[in-house]
Design a protein around this motif. Structure first.
Motif, PDB file in Angstrom:
ATOM      1  N   LEU A 188       0.835  -1.199   0.000  1.00 31.22           N
ATOM      2  CA  LEU A 188       0.000   0.000   0.000  1.00 31.22           C
ATOM      3  C   LEU A 188       0.868   1.246   0.000  1.00 31.22           C
ATOM      4  CD1 LEU A 188      -2.766  -0.943   2.609  1.00 31.22           C
ATOM      5  CD2 LEU A 188      -3.151  -0.433   0.190  1.00 31.22           C
ATOM      6  N   ARG A 189       0.343   2.306  -0.623  1.00 33.64           N
ATOM      7  CA  ARG A 189       0.971   3.620  -0.547  1.00 33.64           C
ATOM      8  C   ARG A 189       0.368   4.355   0.635  1.00 33.64           C
ATOM      9  NH1 ARG A 189      -0.558   6.856  -4.172  1.00 33.64           N
ATOM     10  NH2 ARG A 189       1.307   8.175  -4.321  1.00 33.64           N
ATOM     11  N   LEU A 190       1.214   4.921   1.484  1.00 34.42           N
ATOM     12  CA  LEU A 190       0.735   5.596   2.681  1.00 34.42           C
ATOM     13  C   LEU A 190      -0.187   6.756   2.339  1.00 34.42           C
ATOM     14  CD1 LEU A 190       0.954   5.535   5.750  1.00 34.42           C
ATOM     15  CD2 LEU A 190       2.931   7.045   5.592  1.00 34.42           C
ATOM     16  N   ALA A 191       0.144   7.493   1.288  1.00 32.48           N
ATOM     17  CA  ALA A 191      -0.669   8.655   0.915  1.00 32.48           C
ATOM     18  C   ALA A 191      -2.093   8.258   0.551  1.00 32.48           C
ATOM     19  CB  ALA A 191      -0.014   9.399  -0.245  1.00 32.48           C
ATOM     20  N   ASP A 192      -2.290   7.030   0.050  1.00 32.05           N
ATOM     21  CA  ASP A 192      -3.638   6.585  -0.325  1.00 32.05           C
ATOM     22  C   ASP A 192      -4.530   6.367   0.884  1.00 32.05           C
ATOM     23  OD1 ASP A 192      -2.901   6.666  -2.965  1.00 32.05           O
ATOM     24  OD2 ASP A 192      -2.454   4.506  -3.098  1.00 32.05           O
ATOM     25  N   LEU A 193      -3.944   6.345   2.077  1.00 32.05           N
ATOM     26  CA  LEU A 193      -4.705   6.107   3.306  1.00 32.05           C
ATOM     27  C   LEU A 193      -4.857   7.363   4.154  1.00 32.05           C
ATOM     28  CD1 LEU A 193      -2.956   2.752   4.254  1.00 32.05           C
ATOM     29  CD2 LEU A 193      -5.239   3.016   3.270  1.00 32.05           C
ATOM     30  N   ALA A 194      -4.457   8.508   3.589  1.00 32.98           N
ATOM     31  CA  ALA A 194      -4.502   9.755   4.364  1.00 32.98           C
ATOM     32  C   ALA A 194      -5.924  10.134   4.761  1.00 32.98           C
ATOM     33  CB  ALA A 194      -3.860  10.885   3.567  1.00 32.98           C
ATOM     34  N   ALA A 195      -6.902   9.770   3.918  1.00 35.93           N
ATOM     35  CA  ALA A 195      -8.288  10.136   4.214  1.00 35.93           C
ATOM     36  C   ALA A 195      -8.997   9.088   5.063  1.00 35.93           C
ATOM     37  CB  ALA A 195      -9.049  10.348   2.909  1.00 35.93           C
ATOM     38  N   ALA A 196      -8.328   7.982   5.370  1.00 32.22           N
ATOM     39  CA  ALA A 196      -8.946   6.930   6.187  1.00 32.22           C
ATOM     40  C   ALA A 196      -9.063   7.372   7.639  1.00 32.22           C
ATOM     41  CB  ALA A 196      -8.122   5.647   6.087  1.00 32.22           C
ATOM     42  N   ARG A 197      -9.835   6.636   8.403  1.00 34.26           N
ATOM     43  CA  ARG A 197      -9.961   6.910   9.835  1.00 34.26           C
ATOM     44  C   ARG A 197      -8.868   6.129  10.564  1.00 34.26           C
ATOM     45  NH1 ARG A 197     -14.715   5.372  10.362  1.00 34.26           N
ATOM     46  NH2 ARG A 197     -14.408   3.311  11.302  1.00 34.26           N
ATOM     47  N   TRP A 198      -8.083   6.812  11.385  1.00 33.72           N
ATOM     48  CA  TRP A 198      -6.961   6.210  12.096  1.00 33.72           C
ATOM     49  C   TRP A 198      -7.214   6.214  13.597  1.00 33.72           C
ATOM     50  CZ3 TRP A 198      -2.323   4.295   9.944  1.00 33.72           C
ATOM     51  CH2 TRP A 198      -2.250   4.397   8.543  1.00 33.72           C
ATOM     52  N   ILE A 199      -6.457   5.412  14.304  1.00 37.71           N
ATOM     53  CA  ILE A 199      -6.441   5.426  15.767  1.00 37.71           C
ATOM     54  C   ILE A 199      -5.171   6.153  16.198  1.00 37.71           C
ATOM     55  CG2 ILE A 199      -6.345   4.049  17.879  1.00 37.71           C
ATOM     56  CD1 ILE A 199      -7.725   1.787  16.327  1.00 37.71           C
ATOM     57  N   ASP A 200      -5.312   7.143  17.039  1.00 43.02           N
ATOM     58  CA  ASP A 200      -4.146   7.864  17.551  1.00 43.02           C
ATOM     59  C   ASP A 200      -3.612   7.098  18.762  1.00 43.02           C
ATOM     60  OD1 ASP A 200      -2.226   9.776  17.972  1.00 43.02           O
ATOM     61  OD2 ASP A 200      -3.536  11.090  19.128  1.00 43.02           O
ATOM     62  N   ALA A 201      -2.505   6.407  18.571  1.00 43.93           N
ATOM     63  CA  ALA A 201      -1.912   5.574  19.637  1.00 43.93           C
ATOM     64  C   ALA A 201      -0.430   5.901  19.740  1.00 43.93           C
ATOM     65  CB  ALA A 201      -2.137   4.098  19.336  1.00 43.93           C
ATOM     66  N   PRO A 202      -0.068   7.074  20.263  1.00 44.51           N
ATOM     67  CA  PRO A 202       1.328   7.532  20.219  1.00 44.51           C
ATOM     68  C   PRO A 202       2.299   6.657  20.989  1.00 44.51           C
ATOM     69  CG  PRO A 202       0.006   8.950  21.641  1.00 44.51           C
ATOM     70  CD  PRO A 202      -0.953   8.052  20.920  1.00 44.51           C
ATOM     71  N   ASP A 203       1.828   5.905  21.995  1.00 44.45           N
ATOM     72  CA  ASP A 203       2.734   5.075  22.775  1.00 44.45           C
ATOM     73  C   ASP A 203       2.774   3.618  22.313  1.00 44.45           C
ATOM     74  OD1 ASP A 203       3.569   7.141  24.388  1.00 44.45           O
ATOM     75  OD2 ASP A 203       2.039   6.785  25.914  1.00 44.45           O
ATOM     76  N   ALA A 204       1.882   3.240  21.390  1.00 39.74           N
ATOM     77  CA  ALA A 204       1.836   1.853  20.937  1.00 39.74           C
ATOM     78  C   ALA A 204       2.086   1.701  19.448  1.00 39.74           C
ATOM     79  CB  ALA A 204       0.475   1.238  21.284  1.00 39.74           C
TER      80      ALA A 204
END
Length: 295
Positions: A188-204
């Motif tokens: 996958l290209r990371l840029a293609d997932l920019a509009a997806a919904r992500w989980i913010d998990a800075p420590d994991a």
């Protein structure tokens, strides 16, 4: 400025209470009030409002200086203690979740087996906490991970003068639910997932700010924040459709309900580095040699 008064000031700000700060520090409330009053007299300005307890503009500015100053003082104390080989029978390792690998665990077990009286411990935490633990002497070594271009060092602005070296570089993968339309893709290209919904998990996982920088995108929005360090717990949220996240490919391949798809563009890897004091204890130095890759 008296460093102890600075510690008291930071404690009051963190607890938003004079009485709670006194209890945490083991002082009387009147002693805490005296420390704050001495600081305000020294700096000739109010630093805290009392009802509610909160930093003034001057207090906010002092706080920016106080935290790093106190950290450097603690680091200096720990550095001198290491020269005296304080706690020679202890080996404490702080490790971010993504840096915890079978090789890391095996190295710690071997060190414990070779020295039966050794008090060995491993704490899994975020990178900031892991680095701080080594700086202040709470840990002897730290393993931290992140996403970077191949062969680039991790950006660790809080590490101060701690030496570091790479332990491993592995493919970085996006974690999606197994039923996701993109789950069957080979890459996958990371840029293609920019509009997806992500989980913010800075420590994991890789912080979303790093993904934005790598993809040169303002996307990677999130509706859920995961404040833990359990990668399997995070994967349960991904499998349920709460959002996407990232992990080292080998560590993600056996997670149930998850598809781990390597990122092919931009060229980023999951890198793990070991940080150690300039003068590690003998036991820590031996573990450093064990984890250092063959040249």
């Amino acid at each position: 400025m008296d460093p102890q008064h600075l510690r008291t000031f930071v404690a009051v700000v963190d607890h938003r209470s004079f009485s709670a700060a006194a209890q945490a520090l083991g002082y009387t409330q009147s002693a805490v009030s005296q420390h704050i009053a001495s600081l305000e007299t020294d700096l000739e300005t109010p630093l805290l409002t009392r009802r509610p307890v909160a930093p003034t503009q001057a207090g906010e500015r002092l706080l920016e200086h106080a935290r790093p100053l106190l950290l450097r003082l603690d680091a200096a104390r720990a550095d001198i203690a290491r020269l005296r080989q304080v706690r020679p029978g202890r080996l404490a390792l702080a490790c971010t979740p993504g840096a915890l690998t079978p090789a890391t665990a095996l190295a710690l077990v071997r060190a414990r087996t070779a020295a039966p009286q050794l008090a060995a411990s491993m704490r899994v935490c975020g990178s900031t906490e892991a680095i701080r633990a080594v700086l202040t002497g709470a840990a002897d070594l730290a393993l931290v991970d992140g996403a970077v271009a191949p062969s680039d060092p991790l950006a660790l602005p809080d590490a101060g003068s701690l030496p570091a070296f790479p332990v491993s570089e592995e493919p970085l993968a996006v974690l999606l639910p197994a039923t996701h339309p993109l789950a069957g893709r080979p890459v996958l290209r990371l840029a293609d997932l920019a509009a997806a919904r992500w989980i913010d998990a800075p420590d994991a996982a890789v912080p979303l700010a790093q993904l934005r920088a790598a993809a040169r995108s303002d996307g990677f929005g999130h509706q859920l924040t995961y404040a833990g360090t359990d990668i399997r717990g995070l994967s349960v949220l991904v499998a349920a459709g709460a959002g996407l996240t990232t992990a080292a490919l080998p560590a993600a391949e056996d997670l149930p309900g998850i598809a781990a798809v390597p990122i092919t563009e931009p060229r980023v890897v999951h890198r793990t580095e070991l940080l150690h004091p300039r003068t590690p204890t003998t036991l820590a130095a031996e573990l450093v040699d064990t984890l250092r890759p063959a040249q």
